[in-house]
Design an enzyme around this catalytic site. Structure first.
Site, mmCIF file in Angstrom:
data_model
loop_
_atom_site.group_PDB
_atom_site.id
_atom_site.type_symbol
_atom_site.label_atom_id
_atom_site.label_comp_id
_atom_site.label_asym_id
_atom_site.label_seq_id
_atom_site.Cartn_x
_atom_site.Cartn_y
_atom_site.Cartn_z
ATOM 1 C CG ASP A 9 -2.208 -0.733 1.042
ATOM 2 O OD1 ASP A 9 -2.606 -0.954 -0.112
ATOM 3 O OD2 ASP A 9 -2.825 -1.098 2.051
ATOM 4 C CB VAL A 10 3.597 2.355 2.250
ATOM 5 C CG1 VAL A 10 4.612 3.498 2.279
ATOM 6 C CG2 VAL A 10 2.797 2.328 3.551
#
Length: 414
Positions: free
Chosen positions: A185-186
């Site tokens: 996600d990051v």
């Protein structure tokens, strides 16, 4: 030492840009928080009465004045500063119309709905591109807008598994292991912010907006980096190496007399320097270990010998001594030790912002790592409560009166 909030008038390098933020969870909010840190005005759109899903992803929750839980989880707080929250029900025609009026005042739209999810609200890229030709529209999904997996819901865990990083993480004789934070996600959020900045540059030259299609899975595959190329170059499938490195030896957590330390030798000179400091010069002269390539081929033999050597000194002796002779090493910090580390404190990586609703009157956050010489990152707003800025935004951007805003609220649009 912590970073404190600069003047409200401080401007970052993206000041003057506005983002219509239709994201929630982590990848999208990571992207928009970064843009907000750089000065952009982020209008976070949330469901009335609900808000971002991660507001409820606790405990832990921020504590209120009475010591009870607020409605803001630590997870939510991690990626939502420098945003203004506006509640709009985009399932209602009135909400869709309101959204379009705000999009007309925005430079960038970021969304992470399922593929086709915004089309039913008339807010997809195809719905908006002709009316707003300069709009930069960034879509973040699990698997992208095309391909056989496109309709599927995507999550960080799935991207880590399908994208191969779990096959490389964990001990060699253990089960595949995900990374301890939502790294897919990051990283997708980071790629999204870079792509948006490139699209802004393109628009500054041509006046043209465009659609950016980003997938958790694609970005996960992109940062397989050296291990991905190890496979593509050799045809051999890499295996889990625990804390070891596929291409550098010694590169490992090793035992000291009183704990463990990281040894990360990057070249042959560092290896000889390490061996001399360790009182084991014979290792650097052993034909099996003369070069890094030799050490990679004979890693098991070297790693079998090193613990007897490294147990001769304490962790601090290794860390301090090796730093003094320019051999990379360090401790394995727990998170309390991370935020007590003098280097991390000196770099201001813990941020404290005013938050009147909290027990202490403040909220602790993790700071942005970017250090500009001329246009510093600014921390203008703590993470908002759901719908906190609805009236402010609608009055400022659309010049709606109190009565008009009240009517929208009574109709359940905001």
């Amino acid at each position: 030492m912590t970073d404190t909030v600069p003047s409200q008038s401080a401007k970052g390098p993206l000041a003057g840009l506005r983002v219509f933020d239709l994201t929630r969870i982590l990848a999208g909010p990571t992207c928009t928080q970064l843009l907000g840190d750089l000065g952009a005005d982020i209008i976070k759109i949330e469901r009335p009465g609900q808000g971002d899903d991660t507001r409820k992803w606790g405990p832990p929750y921020l504590k209120d004045k009475d010591g009870g839980d607020t409605k803001e989880s630590a997870y939510y707080l991690s990626s939502n500063r420098n945003k203004r929250s506006l509640a709009i029900d985009i399932s209602k025609p009135e909400g869709q119309a309101l959204a379009k009026r705000l999009i007309a005042q925005s430079d960038i739209l970021v969304e992470n709905y399922k593929v086709g999810g915004l089309a039913k609200y008339g807010l997809s890229y195809d719905d908006l591109k002709d009316e707003f030709p300069g709009l930069i529209f960034c879509s973040i999904t699990g698997f992208g807008q095309t391909g056989p997996y496109a309709p599927r819901a995507g999550y960080d865990y799935l991207a880590q598994g399908i994208g191969g990083i779990m096959s490389l993480t964990g001990e060699s004789d253990g089960a595949p292991m995900k990374v301890g934070v939502g790294i897919a996600d990051v990283m997708c959020g980071m790629y999204a912010s870079s792509a948006i900045l490139a699209a802004i540059h393109h628009r500054s030259q041509t006046g043209e907006g465009q659609h950016i299609d980003l997938a958790l899975l694609d970005t996960q595959v992109s940062w397989l980096v050296n291990e991905g190329l190890n496979y593509l170059t050799s045809g051999k499938v890499p295996t889990r190496l625990g804390n070891e490195h596929a291409n550098i030896v010694p590169y490992k957590v090793l035992p000291a007399a009183d704990g463990f330390f990281i040894l990360a030798v990057g070249n042959d000179r560092q290896f000889k320097t390490f061996c001399d400091f360790a009182g084991a010069p014979e290792l650097a002269e052993d034909p099996r270990f003369l070069t890094n390539s030799d050490r990679v081929r004979n890693r098991e033999a070297l790693y079998a010998l090193l613990p007897d050597v490294t147990k001769r000194k304490t962790q601090q002796e290794w860390v301090d001594g090796l730093a003094g002779i320019h051999v990379p090493s360090g401790p394995v910090n727990s998170l309390d030790q991370v935020f007590e580390d003098p280097q991390i404190q000196a770099r201001g990586m813990k941020l404290t912002m005013p938050y009147p609703e909290s027990q202490s009157g403040d909220v602790d956050l993790i700071a942005n790592p970017i250090k500009f010489s001329g246009t510093p990152v600014t921390y203008r707003r703590p993470p908002p409560s759901a719908g906190q800025h609805s009236e402010e935004v609608l009055n400022e951007l659309l010049d709606l009166s109190e009565a008009e805003i009240a009517a929208l609220r009574s109709d359940g649009v905001i």
